[in-house]
Design an enzyme around this catalytic site. Sequence first.
Site, PDB file in Angstrom:
ATOM      1  N   SER A   6      -5.928   3.475   4.217  1.00 52.96           N
ATOM      2  CA  SER A   6      -5.413   2.554   3.193  1.00 52.96           C
ATOM      3  C   SER A   6      -6.565   1.943   2.400  1.00 52.96           C
ATOM      4  CB  SER A   6      -4.544   1.458   3.813  1.00 52.96           C
ATOM      5  OG  SER A   6      -3.621   0.962   2.862  1.00 52.96           O
ATOM      6  N   LYS A  25       0.080   3.787  -2.670  1.00 47.70           N
ATOM      7  CA  LYS A  25      -0.925   4.850  -2.562  1.00 47.70           C
ATOM      8  C   LYS A  25      -0.293   6.244  -2.437  1.00 47.70           C
ATOM      9  CE  LYS A  25      -4.526   1.910  -0.529  1.00 47.70           C
ATOM     10  NZ  LYS A  25      -3.824   0.619  -0.524  1.00 47.70           N
ATOM     11  N   SER A  75       0.787  -1.237   0.000  1.00 50.19           N
ATOM     12  CA  SER A  75       0.000   0.000   0.000  1.00 50.19           C
ATOM     13  C   SER A  75       0.816   1.282   0.000  1.00 50.19           C
ATOM     14  CB  SER A  75      -0.965   0.013   1.192  1.00 50.19           C
ATOM     15  OG  SER A  75      -2.040  -0.859   0.944  1.00 50.19           O
TER      16      SER A  75
END
Length: 478
Positions: A310, A127, A124
Site C-alpha cells: 500500500s 490503488k 487505499s
Amino acid sequence: MPGHSAPLSTRRRRVVVAGAWVALALLGAGSFVGGAAFASAQPEAAVAPTVSAVPTPAPTATGPVIERRPQPTAAAAPTIVRTCSVDALASAGGLGTFQGTIREASTGSILFDRAGDQFSRTASVMKVLTSAAALAVLGPDHRVTTTVVRGATPGEVVLVGGGDVTLASGSSNIYNDSASMSDLANQVKAAWAADSSTAGSAITAITLDASLFSGETWQSSWNRIEQTEGSTAEVTALMVDGDRANPSADTSPRGDDPVARAGAAFRSALGSLASGARLAEGSAAAGAGALGSVQSAPVSTMVQEAVLRSDNTEAEMLARLTAIALGAGSSFSALQAAIPAALHDAYGLDPTGLVIVDGSGLSDDDAVSARYITLLMDKVNAREGSLGVLLDGLPVADQTGTLSYRFTGANSVVDGKVMAKTGSIDSGNMLAGVVHAADGSVLTFAFFALGSQLGSGREALDALTVGVYECGNALSNG
C-alpha cells in the site's frame, strides 16, 4: 406294442391331419377352376396388352398409434437455494455506515448488496483502480528512465527526473530491482572523463529538472500527518527512496523538498568530481547530449509493490505517468480525466459518477461505488488483459502484505482463501477483493465501513468476509 393298434388319441390326430390335406387340395382345385371360368367369361377387348407389370406393394398392416410422452431436450439445471445470510454481520456496529456489494465472479451476478451504488471515499482500495489503469496504458513491461544530460554552461550537468520515485540514493532501498543513483553517477563520471572538453575538470553545477510533473506537489485534501509520520511524500518527478529518511523502512518521515534530496544524493554519488557543485532547479535544454541513464523496475513490479505494501507514493507516480501517457496532463487535476478513461477504454467500465482526485486514495474527496469496484474485481479475477499482475500482487489473508497480520484466531479459516486490497484512513476502513469460498465458488466483493474506527472496523470487516467465505454461492441478499 407290436400287434396292437395305435391309441385313440393318436388315430384321431391322423384323421384330422388327413382331412386338412384333402380340404387344402379341394380349395386349390376350386381356385384354379374358378379362375379359369372367370377368365373365359371376359370379353376379348378387355384383355390388356402384354406389358411389364409394376408390382403393387402389399398393404402394410396398421395398428393403434402409440403417442410418446414429450421428452425434455436437456436435464434441468439444479436450482441454487440461497438461504445463507450475512446480514447480521453486515449490520455490526463496528462497521459504522456500511456499503458493500458481493458478486459471483464468473457470471457477475450480484448476490448481496447494501447501498452498493453509492459513491464514497475508497481509502487505499483506490490503488486497485490506479494499478489497473497503469497496466492498461503504460503496460506491464514499461520502465521509467532517469537521465543526466550536459548543461548549457561549462561545468554544468542536468539531472532529469522521469517520475521514478523508487530510484535508490545508494545501491538499494525498500523497492525491488530499483535503479541506483550510484550507477547513474558512475556513467556520468565515465562520460565526463572520456570527453576531451571536460576531462580533468570538475562539475560545478547540477541542475535538477523535475518539470515532468506539474501543479501542486501535495493534494490539498490530504492530512500533512501522512508526510511527517511517513506514509507518503510530496509528488515530484525527481525523487530518491520515495523521499524516505530511512530508505529501507516502509514507514519513514518524508521531507518537504524531495527534489533537493535527490540532487544531494546525486552530488554525493559523484564524489570528488562534484563535491562543490551548486544545486538548483531548472530544465534541460532540448537536444542536450546524454551522459548517462538508468531505468526502474517494470510497471508490473511497481504495481505489485504498490498494492501489497500500500505504497502511496508509488501509486501517485503510476497515476501521474498514466495521465501523461494519455495526454491528459501532468497534475493532480489530470487524474479525473485519465483514470476513468483508461478503465473505460481498457475494460469497458462506465466512468459515470467517478471522482478521482489522487492515485493513492488518501483523499476523502475520492468517490467510487462498491458495485464499480466489484465489476473491476471480476476482471482482475479473470486476468483480463494484464490484470493477472494485479491479482498476483494482492495481499493474501494471514500471509502477505497488509493482510499478513489479519484473519487470525477463529478467522484463520480463510487463510490463503482471501486476496484483497485493504484501505484505512481517518474516516473509514475498506476491503475489496476475491474470496475462494468453502463451497468452491469464487466471489468478488467491496466493503466500505465509513466512519468506523481502525481496530473495530477492521475486525468487523474481517468477520463479514469470513461469513461470505462460509456462505459461498448460497449467499442470500436477505
